[in-house]
Structure formats: structure tokens, C-alpha cells
Design a protein around this motif. Structure first.
Motif, PDB file in Angstrom:
ATOM      1  N   TYR A 139       0.826  -1.211   0.000  1.00  0.00           N
ATOM      2  CA  TYR A 139       0.000   0.000   0.000  1.00  0.00           C
ATOM      3  C   TYR A 139       0.857   1.256   0.000  1.00  0.00           C
ATOM      4  O   TYR A 139       1.972   1.277   0.521  1.00  0.00           O
ATOM      5  N   GLU A 142      -0.273   6.760   2.115  1.00  0.00           N
ATOM      6  CA  GLU A 142      -1.524   7.333   2.607  1.00  0.00           C
ATOM      7  C   GLU A 142      -2.468   6.282   3.185  1.00  0.00           C
ATOM      8  O   GLU A 142      -3.365   6.610   3.951  1.00  0.00           O
ATOM      9  N   ARG A 143      -2.291   5.017   2.786  1.00  0.00           N
ATOM     10  CA  ARG A 143      -3.208   3.971   3.233  1.00  0.00           C
ATOM     11  C   ARG A 143      -2.612   3.050   4.289  1.00  0.00           C
ATOM     12  O   ARG A 143      -3.311   2.189   4.839  1.00  0.00           O
ATOM     13  N   SER A 146      -4.226   3.170   7.887  1.00  0.00           N
ATOM     14  CA  SER A 146      -5.573   2.597   7.966  1.00  0.00           C
ATOM     15  C   SER A 146      -5.511   1.075   7.950  1.00  0.00           C
ATOM     16  O   SER A 146      -6.273   0.405   8.660  1.00  0.00           O
ATOM     17  N   MET A 147      -4.597   0.490   7.174  1.00  0.00           N
ATOM     18  CA  MET A 147      -4.455  -0.959   7.152  1.00  0.00           C
ATOM     19  C   MET A 147      -3.891  -1.482   8.467  1.00  0.00           C
ATOM     20  O   MET A 147      -4.341  -2.506   8.991  1.00  0.00           O
ATOM     21  N   SER A 281      -8.032   7.767   7.849  1.00  0.00           N
ATOM     22  CA  SER A 281      -6.674   7.769   7.297  1.00  0.00           C
ATOM     23  C   SER A 281      -6.621   8.011   5.786  1.00  0.00           C
ATOM     24  O   SER A 281      -5.750   8.752   5.318  1.00  0.00           O
ATOM     25  N   PRO A 282      -7.522   7.404   4.990  1.00  0.00           N
ATOM     26  CA  PRO A 282      -7.440   7.675   3.544  1.00  0.00           C
ATOM     27  C   PRO A 282      -7.789   9.109   3.163  1.00  0.00           C
ATOM     28  O   PRO A 282      -7.485   9.542   2.050  1.00  0.00           O
TER      29      PRO A 282
END
Length: 425
Positions: A139, A142-143, A146-147, A281-282
Motif C-alpha cells: 500500500y 496514505e493507506r 488505515s491498514m 486515514s485515507p
């Protein structure tokens, strides 16, 4: 024709969604196998001490040395995954955990069990460090947070249930049944990784060695700042957990079960914080989310300190009420600063993840003891409140004084260009 195209697009989207779900399950499983095995044994510690005619403090070493094994694994397995790939290191670590878990079943003495537990942690914790590197491989920056938050949120539910599961297994089948389950669980994860996890390690832009990776990371102010921010934020959890039982049970005169219920509220707040982080987060820059978490964390710890100075946090509701604010914010700080640390040099994500995990667990063992000292040697929660506030301030200081202003330089574009030149889609 349009219908065929539409069905093909829908099929592709469904396949992508399915592969994402599979990857999420694999990440949760490899991250959770070590901590779940840790907490499953905790309810059986008194039985272990009785069965082996030993002191409870000796039986406790099956937990404390397990944590040492987790710390050692992080600093070793992370760099190895950068050099040899994620899959082989994961499979080797989980293979070690399978063998060590089986050895726990047949242990005839407490020293044998303690040694087997150390190697169980050494192998199992491979998933904890490599999972963060895999997220960085798959990823964009930016992601990542969140992951990480999503994996933590799902894993925490399993961790909350693991002591109950361990207690039920011990009561129904004896303490060795816990290790039968741990062996089967680690073997199932290893098989799943063998069948479903592709190699995700990124193309290296140079033939940099382990020493080169370490040198580049340690000379990066951004990496040092993000790593310290994540590690210091995690120490709030260890310090509070070390002091909590003494404050609530000894000084407030509550039962152990009541302490457990109150402590669960902080875990629930941390879980909710991670779920919010997954959502936001995204949409927002990583640094903005860190600052949001730091501000809220500092506010919660300041309120707790105010209640301590005023002498009104002698009731669990006051102490844990504001600590829930701290833990909700802590989720934003930890996941986003971890994402920042492993993004500074993506091709050395395993080494970065390992260094961060090692410091987190290593300092955590000391800070939990320090928290126990604060809770056991003072009659009010005020010293604990001061310690939590000081750690919150230290987290803010890393962002203010260490991490460079402006956009952090990440070799994302260079990596993508190298992947294109190598024919990697």
C-alpha cells in the motif's frame, strides 16, 4: 458487448475485493498468533506453579521471557525479511513456533516449558514484524496507517477472547491443551501463508546491505522521530497496565474482577480509536492525524493529572474515564507514526519495523515494572498521572524537534519507476 464488459468489470472488482479480504485475514492471523498464544496461557499460571511445585514468580517467567522472545524476534526477523523475502522468513518463523509449541506439550519441568516458550515467541513474533513490512509493500503511504489500524482492530477482538479461551481449555482439558491449540493454530497459519501469500518484497534500488539499511535509517531524522513517537506512545499503555492493578485493588479496595472490567474499557477505547483511524486515514494526511492524536492524548493525560492534583481520581471512574480519552487518541498516534517510520525507506521496511518493535517491547518491559513501582509504592494515582503526562509530552516533542518540517522525503516515486523498469505491474 456492453453487458459482457460490465460483467467482466464486476468480476474483476469482486476478485479484487476477495483478494483484499484474504490478505486482511492473513495479516491478522500472522500478527495475532504470537500475542494470542501469550494471553491464552495467563489464566493457567497458578495451575502451572502448582503442578510443577514451584513459586508463582517462576511460573510467571513463561510470560516474561515470552515477551523477551518477541522483542528479540523483531530485531532479527525484520532485517532478514528485507534480505531474503517475506515468505521464507515468515514460514521459517512459524515453523519454529510449531516445533516450540509442540515442545511445550511434552515439557516435564518448568525450565523446559520456559525455554520452549521463548522459542515459541521467537518464531511466532515473526508475523508481527513482517506483517507491517508487507503492508508497506502493498500500500501507498496514505493507506498504510488505515491498514495497520484495521489489522489491530480485528486482532484485538481475538486477543480479548484469548484469556477466556485459555481458561476454558485449562478447566476442561488441562493446561497442556492450550499448547495443542497453539500448535494447531500456528500450523494452520503457516499452511495458509504457503498457499495464499505471494512474495511482496519490493525491488531494491541498490545492493545496500543490512549495515547500509541501518545507517540510512539511523541518519534519517524522519525515521527517528516517527519511531520514537510510536514507541513512546506505546509506553503509556505499558506504564498504565503495570500500575493499574495496585492502584485499583490495593489502594482503592476493589476486586481483581472489577479492575479487569475497568481495564477493558481502555482496550475498548483503543479499539474504537483504531476503527476511526481506518475511516479517516485515507482522507487526511498522515501528519495531520498524528497531530490530532497527540493533541487529544495530551488533553486526556492533562485532565488525568488535574484530577490527580485535585485528589478526585480516587475512584476508578475518574481514573479510567480520562484514560479512555488517552487510549482513543493513542490509536491515532501509534498507527500513523508507525506508518511514517516504515515509509521513510520502503525497501528497508522490515528493518524499520523490527527496530521499532524491538524498542517497543524492550522499553515496555522496563516501563511496566516502573508502573508497578509507581502503583505499589504510592498511595495515590498522582505519580502515574505525572508519568503518563510526561510520556505524552515526549511524544509531542518528537514531532516538534526531530521530524523535519514540510513533506517527508520518501522514495516512493523512485521505487515505482524501478518496478516499471523491472516489468513489475
Amino acid at each position: 458487448m456492453h453487458g459482457v464488459v460490465g460483467r467482466s468489470a464486476a468480476l474483476t472488482e469482486n476478485e479484487t475485493a476477495a483478494s483484499t479480504r484474504v490478505m486482511l485475514l492473513l495479516l491478522v492471523a500472522m500478527t495475532g498468533v504470537a500475542p494470542i498464544s501469550l494471553y491464552m496461557l495467563v489464566p493457567a499460571l497458578p495451575v502451572l506453579a502448582k503442578n510443577f511445585a514451584s513459586d508463582v514468580s517462576i511460573a510467571q517467567m513463561t510470560v516474561s521471557l515470552y515477551m523477551v522472545g518477541i522483542a528479540c524476534s523483531q530485531i532479527v526477523m525484520g532485517p532478514l525479511s528485507d534480505r531474503f523475502g517475506r515468505r521464507p522468513v515468515l514460514l521459517a518463523g512459524l515453523g519454529l513456533m510449531v516445533v516450540a509449541s509442540a515442545a511445550c506439550i511434552f515439557a516435564h519441568s518448568l525450565p523446559q516449558l520456559i525455554a520452549a516458550r521463548f522459542f515459541q515467541a521467537l518464531g511466532g513474533a515473526t508475523g508481527m514484524v513482517v506483517s507491517r513490512a508487507i503492508i508497506r509493500d502493498l500500500y501507498r503511504r496514505e493507506r498504510i496507517s488505515s491498514m495497520i489500524s484495521l489489522v489491530i482492530a480485528v486482532m484485538m477482538i481475538a486477543q480479548m477472547l484469548s484469556p477466556l479461551t485459555g481458561g476454558l481449555l485449562e478447566t476442561a482439558f488441562g493446561w497442556r491443551s492450550i499448547f495443542y491449540v497453539a500448535t494447531a493454530m500456528s500450523l494452520a497459519v503457516a499452511v495458509a501463508i504457503t498457499l495464499a501469500l505471494p512474495e511482496t518484497r519490493r525491488v531494491r534500488l541498490s545492493s545496500s546491505s543490512f549495515r547500509g539499511d541501518v545507517r540510512n535509517l539511523l541518519t534519517s531524522r524522519a525515521f527517528i522521530g516517527y519511531m520514537l513517537c510510536q514507541v513512546l506512545a506505546s509506553q503509556i499503555v505499558f506504564t498504565f497496565a503495570g500500575a493499574g492493578p495496585y492502584i485499583v485493588v490495593t489502594h482503592m479496595g476493589r476486586t481483581g474482577a472489577e479492575y479487569g472490567a475497568w481495564f477493558a474499557t481502555t482496550g475498548f477505547a483503543y479499539l474504537i480509536g483504531n476503527l476511526f483511524c481506518v475511516r479517516f486515514s485515507p482522507r487526511y494526511q498522515l501528519e495531520r492525524l498524528i497531530w490530532f492524536g497527540l493533541a487529544l492524548q495530551l488533553l486526556g493525560s492533562l485532565l488525568n493529572l488535574v484530577w490527580g492534583v485535585a485528589g478526585i481520581n480516587q475512584l476508578p471512574a475518574w481514573l479510567f474515564g480520562t484514560q479512555m480519552i488517552v487510549m482513543f487518541a493513542n490509536a491515532f498516534v501509534m498507527s500513523n507514526s508507525a506508518a511514517g517510520a516504515i515509509s521513510v525507506r520502503p525497501e528497508a521496511a522490515g528493518t524499520a519495523s523490527g527496530a521499532m518493535g524491538f524498542l517497543q517491547m524492550g522499553l515496555g518491559s522496563f516501563l511496566s515494572q516502573f508502573g508497578a513501582y509507581l502503583g505499589g509504592h504510592f498511595t495515590t494515582p498522582l505519580p502515574l498521572n505525572i508519568a503518563v503526562f510526561a510520556l505524552s509530552l515526549a511524544c509531542v516533542s518528537t514531532m516538534v524537534f526531530i521530524i523535519p518540517r514540510g513533506k517527508t522525503i520518501v522514495s516512493e516515486e523512485l521505487i515505482e519507476r524501478a518496478e516499471e523498469e523491472s516489468g513489475i505491474v
